[in-house]
Motif scaffolding. Structure first.
Motif, PDB file in Angstrom:
ATOM      1  N   GLY A 211       0.788  -1.228   0.000  1.00  0.00           N
ATOM      2  CA  GLY A 211       0.000   0.000   0.000  1.00  0.00           C
ATOM      3  C   GLY A 211       0.813   1.266   0.000  1.00  0.00           C
ATOM      4  O   GLY A 211       0.299   2.342   0.339  1.00  0.00           O
ATOM      5  N   LEU A 212       2.089   1.183  -0.413  1.00  0.00           N
ATOM      6  CA  LEU A 212       2.928   2.371  -0.468  1.00  0.00           C
ATOM      7  C   LEU A 212       2.777   3.110  -1.789  1.00  0.00           C
ATOM      8  O   LEU A 212       2.929   4.339  -1.837  1.00  0.00           O
ATOM      9  N   ILE A 213       2.526   2.376  -2.866  1.00  0.00           N
ATOM     10  CA  ILE A 213       2.321   2.996  -4.172  1.00  0.00           C
ATOM     11  C   ILE A 213       1.068   2.413  -4.803  1.00  0.00           C
ATOM     12  O   ILE A 213       0.589   1.343  -4.394  1.00  0.00           O
ATOM     13  N   ALA A 214       0.527   3.089  -5.795  1.00  0.00           N
ATOM     14  CA  ALA A 214      -0.664   2.611  -6.501  1.00  0.00           C
ATOM     15  C   ALA A 214      -0.289   1.429  -7.398  1.00  0.00           C
ATOM     16  O   ALA A 214       0.744   1.449  -8.078  1.00  0.00           O
ATOM     17  N   VAL A 215      -1.143   0.419  -7.416  1.00  0.00           N
ATOM     18  CA  VAL A 215      -0.884  -0.762  -8.228  1.00  0.00           C
ATOM     19  C   VAL A 215      -0.781  -0.392  -9.703  1.00  0.00           C
ATOM     20  O   VAL A 215       0.031  -0.971 -10.449  1.00  0.00           O
ATOM     21  N   ASP A 216      -1.574   0.579 -10.128  1.00  0.00           N
ATOM     22  CA  ASP A 216      -1.559   0.932 -11.555  1.00  0.00           C
ATOM     23  C   ASP A 216      -0.293   1.676 -11.971  1.00  0.00           C
ATOM     24  O   ASP A 216      -0.122   2.022 -13.149  1.00  0.00           O
ATOM     25  N   ARG A 217       0.655   1.925 -11.011  1.00  0.00           N
ATOM     26  CA  ARG A 217       1.934   2.525 -11.369  1.00  0.00           C
ATOM     27  C   ARG A 217       2.976   1.481 -11.764  1.00  0.00           C
ATOM     28  O   ARG A 217       4.048   1.838 -12.282  1.00  0.00           O
ATOM     29  N   LEU A 218       2.693   0.209 -11.514  1.00  0.00           N
ATOM     30  CA  LEU A 218       3.668  -0.836 -11.829  1.00  0.00           C
ATOM     31  C   LEU A 218       4.035  -0.866 -13.322  1.00  0.00           C
ATOM     32  O   LEU A 218       5.213  -1.008 -13.663  1.00  0.00           O
ATOM     33  N   PRO A 219       3.056  -0.760 -14.236  1.00  0.00           N
ATOM     34  CA  PRO A 219       3.454  -0.753 -15.662  1.00  0.00           C
ATOM     35  C   PRO A 219       4.425   0.366 -16.017  1.00  0.00           C
ATOM     36  O   PRO A 219       5.327   0.172 -16.825  1.00  0.00           O
ATOM     37  N   SER A 220       4.260   1.547 -15.395  1.00  0.00           N
ATOM     38  CA  SER A 220       5.155   2.654 -15.714  1.00  0.00           C
ATOM     39  C   SER A 220       6.558   2.396 -15.183  1.00  0.00           C
ATOM     40  O   SER A 220       7.554   2.805 -15.796  1.00  0.00           O
ATOM     41  N   VAL A 221       6.659   1.703 -14.020  1.00  0.00           N
ATOM     42  CA  VAL A 221       7.986   1.351 -13.501  1.00  0.00           C
ATOM     43  C   VAL A 221       8.651   0.342 -14.431  1.00  0.00           C
ATOM     44  O   VAL A 221       9.839   0.455 -14.743  1.00  0.00           O
ATOM     45  N   ARG A 222       7.871  -0.651 -14.907  1.00  0.00           N
ATOM     46  CA  ARG A 222       8.427  -1.631 -15.847  1.00  0.00           C
ATOM     47  C   ARG A 222       8.854  -0.952 -17.138  1.00  0.00           C
ATOM     48  O   ARG A 222       9.911  -1.253 -17.702  1.00  0.00           O
ATOM     49  N   MET A 223       8.055  -0.021 -17.624  1.00  0.00           N
ATOM     50  CA  MET A 223       8.393   0.695 -18.844  1.00  0.00           C
ATOM     51  C   MET A 223       9.661   1.528 -18.649  1.00  0.00           C
ATOM     52  O   MET A 223      10.533   1.575 -19.523  1.00  0.00           O
ATOM     53  N   ASP A 224       9.753   2.163 -17.496  1.00  0.00           N
ATOM     54  CA  ASP A 224      10.932   2.962 -17.183  1.00  0.00           C
ATOM     55  C   ASP A 224      12.179   2.085 -17.175  1.00  0.00           C
ATOM     56  O   ASP A 224      13.231   2.469 -17.695  1.00  0.00           O
ATOM     57  N   LYS A 225      12.067   0.895 -16.611  1.00  0.00           N
ATOM     58  CA  LYS A 225      13.203  -0.029 -16.593  1.00  0.00           C
ATOM     59  C   LYS A 225      13.560  -0.481 -18.007  1.00  0.00           C
ATOM     60  O   LYS A 225      14.740  -0.580 -18.358  1.00  0.00           O
ATOM     61  N   ARG A 226      12.543  -0.738 -18.851  1.00  0.00           N
ATOM     62  CA  ARG A 226      12.825  -1.145 -20.228  1.00  0.00           C
ATOM     63  C   ARG A 226      13.525  -0.021 -20.994  1.00  0.00           C
ATOM     64  O   ARG A 226      14.446  -0.261 -21.781  1.00  0.00           O
ATOM     65  N   ASP A 227      13.101   1.219 -20.756  1.00  0.00           N
ATOM     66  CA  ASP A 227      13.758   2.344 -21.410  1.00  0.00           C
ATOM     67  C   ASP A 227      15.221   2.432 -20.990  1.00  0.00           C
ATOM     68  O   ASP A 227      16.109   2.700 -21.807  1.00  0.00           O
ATOM     69  N   ASP A 228      15.474   2.214 -19.686  1.00  0.00           N
ATOM     70  CA  ASP A 228      16.844   2.237 -19.200  1.00  0.00           C
ATOM     71  C   ASP A 228      17.651   1.073 -19.765  1.00  0.00           C
ATOM     72  O   ASP A 228      18.846   1.197 -20.029  1.00  0.00           O
ATOM     73  N   ASP A 229      16.980  -0.078 -19.942  1.00  0.00           N
ATOM     74  CA  ASP A 229      17.662  -1.228 -20.540  1.00  0.00           C
ATOM     75  C   ASP A 229      18.189  -0.886 -21.933  1.00  0.00           C
ATOM     76  O   ASP A 229      19.322  -1.213 -22.288  1.00  0.00           O
ATOM     77  N   SER A 230      17.357  -0.216 -22.721  1.00  0.00           N
ATOM     78  CA  SER A 230      17.766   0.106 -24.079  1.00  0.00           C
ATOM     79  C   SER A 230      18.835   1.177 -24.107  1.00  0.00           C
ATOM     80  O   SER A 230      19.671   1.222 -25.016  1.00  0.00           O
ATOM     81  N   ALA A 231      18.839   2.056 -23.067  1.00  0.00           N
ATOM     82  CA  ALA A 231      19.834   3.142 -23.030  1.00  0.00           C
ATOM     83  C   ALA A 231      21.160   2.683 -22.456  1.00  0.00           C
ATOM     84  O   ALA A 231      22.213   3.146 -22.862  1.00  0.00           O
ATOM     85  N   ALA A 232      21.123   1.748 -21.501  1.00  0.00           N
ATOM     86  CA  ALA A 232      22.343   1.296 -20.828  1.00  0.00           C
ATOM     87  C   ALA A 232      22.180  -0.178 -20.500  1.00  0.00           C
ATOM     88  O   ALA A 232      21.935  -0.536 -19.356  1.00  0.00           O
ATOM     89  N   PRO A 233      22.334  -1.069 -21.442  1.00  0.00           N
ATOM     90  CA  PRO A 233      22.048  -2.463 -21.249  1.00  0.00           C
ATOM     91  C   PRO A 233      22.905  -3.167 -20.236  1.00  0.00           C
ATOM     92  O   PRO A 233      22.554  -4.219 -19.723  1.00  0.00           O
ATOM     93  N   ALA A 234      24.040  -2.591 -19.858  1.00  0.00           N
ATOM     94  CA  ALA A 234      24.920  -3.285 -18.918  1.00  0.00           C
ATOM     95  C   ALA A 234      24.592  -2.995 -17.481  1.00  0.00           C
ATOM     96  O   ALA A 234      25.161  -3.574 -16.579  1.00  0.00           O
ATOM     97  N   MET A 235      23.672  -2.073 -17.207  1.00  0.00           N
ATOM     98  CA  MET A 235      23.426  -1.633 -15.837  1.00  0.00           C
ATOM     99  C   MET A 235      22.187  -2.281 -15.279  1.00  0.00           C
ATOM    100  O   MET A 235      21.166  -2.388 -15.914  1.00  0.00           O
TER     101      MET A 235
END
Length: 483
Positions: free
Chosen positions: A456-480
């Motif tokens: 209950g610390l964050i909204a459940v519907d924010r999880l897709p945006s966190v996953r998307m943010d991680k995917r964007d970072d993956d494409s920008a810096a795949p080694a991190m």
């Protein structure tokens, strides 16, 4: 005989037997090496009234560095502790309790001694300016402060003006190195008067030998939530126009809608710095700038979700506590803004050039700053975020020991696969969980966000945006990877 209000760091059975003969253990605070006492002995001591803590990681009594690190987490409110003074390994004698200020024998590696000597020479070469002449161009560098409705804390620095050129994504490694050197070499102005004013309240102080000043303002009227402008005046530092140097700082009062606060490490938690390897960290800082450094994957999305909370508009306050020097404040703020990571007050370290690669007393600095934050918000619980590379888990566990009602959750990015470190973390998790607080080891930000949503610390519907943010970072810096 030591005062029983002072904590004891006990490393061997001989040391424990010695202190047991000297003081009433039922009135002491004991920090013990794991395995030193049996479970029955520990239970009996606690029943007698002793405040007893078994450390998560064993401390070698013959290793001065390990003893010093353990002391950082055992010193009481007086800043003092009694520590077992072990004999050199080649001798056999009964261990005795000595004040923590007693010298501890150490065999310092040659490379460390050379680095220390070079640092001392560099530090001695820096000019400290006192009573600068009329008309000299000075630069006030205020840092973002924080407070509650009745009290504000802020810090800043007074420097001889240096033209810090704005760094760009096209800067070479050499240009970044020069920019870093300029920040670390900056000429501070010591013993200068500073006056801070806010809402009819004024206070005066002087800069210290490092050019730093700080204020803890008790206000006469209630401040509303939001950002507040604090006027700064340096009355003795007359500029070319005949007027005293003036500047302003900003301080944040959390929103009334905030349900919790967030305190995060920066090094190897938000930003990859390889802080456990001081030479590599220095090379990384020299070769890159805030345009070319990247956050750990998904951090921006996760931190935005924590700021917004389960309700979506809670505006939970962010604080960053780091062992990075104040010299890097500007680049770190620029980095947070560029990566769209929620901005909050940064509490960094006062470091000389000699200390930049040492970063000693890492734990003591972080613990002091976290205590400062908690003192301003006694009714707010906090989510603590760090990594397992250095002392974050131990520091946060100590915060729980001292302020169990102030901590809501602990997230630790797991970066150290060493089995001994994992075992130590398991013991800390067990200790913290006994208070009803969770210490969660996380492989990445998506894992932490999923857990935060379930709690209950964050909204459940924010999880897709966190996953998307991680995917964007993956494409920008795949080694991190990381939290």
């Amino acid at each position: 005989m030591p005062q029983t209000a002072m904590p004891f760091l006990v490393l061997t059975r001989a040391g424990f037997d010695d202190i047991a003969r000297r003081v009433d253990l039922g009135k002491t605070s004991l920090f013990l090496n794991p395995g030193l006492l049996t479970e029955d002995e520990i239970a009996r001591l606690r029943e007698s009234g002793a405040a007893l803590h078994v450390m998560a990681t064993a401390v070698d009594p013959g290793n001065a560095r390990e003893v010093q690190q353990a002391l950082l987490l055992t010193r009481g409110e007086t800043g003092s502790a009694w520590v077992e003074h072990a004999a050199p390994r080649a001798q056999v004698s009964t261990a005795k309790m000595q004040p923590a200020s007693a010298p501890v024998t150490s065999t310092t590696p040659l490379s460390r001694r050379l680095a220390r000597t070079a640092g001392q020479l560099a530090s001695g070469a820096l000019r400290r300016l006192r009573a600068p002449e009329r008309g000299r161009a000075l630069m006030a560098v205020p840092y973002l402060g924080f407070g509650n409705g009745r009290r504000i804390w802020l810090k800043g620095r007074l420097l001889d003006e240096i033209g810090f050129r704005e760094q760009t994504v096209a800067d070479s490694g050499w240009a970044n190195l020069v920019a870093l050197y300029q920040r670390l070499e900056s000429d501070e102005v010591a013993d200068a008067r500073v006056v801070a004013s806010l809402g009819g309240t004024s206070a005066e102080t002087r800069t210290d030998d490092g050019g730093y000043f700080s204020f803890d303002l008790e206000l006469g009227s209630e401040l509303a939530p939001g950002r507040h402008r604090v006027e700064l005046c340096f009355p003795d530092n007359i500029q070319a126009d005949g007027q005293p140097l003036r500047a302003h700082a900003e301080a944040i009062v959390p929103a009334a809608t905030a349900r919790f606060g967030i305190i995060s490490d920066i090094d190897d938690t938000v930003l990859w710095t390889n802080v456990t390897n001081k030479l590599n960290m220095a090379l990384m800082l020299a070769r890159t700038n805030h345009h070319t450094r990247k956050p750990f994957k998904g951090v921006a999305g996760f931190y935005r979700a924590l700021r917004d909370g389960a309700g979506g508009s809670e505006d939970n306050p962010m604080f960053y506590v780091s062992s990075s020097p104040w010299h890097l404040y500007g680049p770190l703020v620029d980095f947070l803004a560029l990566q769209e990571i929620p901005l909050g007050p940064l509490l960094l370290r006062e470091l000389s050039v000699r200390q930049v690669l040492k970063l000693n007393q890492h734990g003591n600095h972080k613990l002091e700053q976290i205590e400062r934050i908690l003192g301003f918000y006694p009714d707010l619980r906090f989510v603590l975020i760090g990594d397992s590379g250095e002392q974050d888990p131990e520091i946060y566990a100590e915060v729980v020991r001292r302020h169990p009602r102030a901590v809501r959750m602990i997230y630790i990015r797991n970066v150290n696969p060493d089995p001994a470190r994992i075992d130590a973390l398991d013991r800390l998790i067990e200790e913290v969980s006994a208070t009803g607080i969770q210490l969660v080891l996380c492989p990445d930000s998506v894992f932490a966000a999923a857990h935060a949503a379930a709690e209950g610390l964050i909204a459940v519907d924010r999880l897709p945006s966190v996953r998307m943010d991680k995917r964007d970072d993956d494409s920008a810096a795949p080694a991190m990877t990381g939290l």
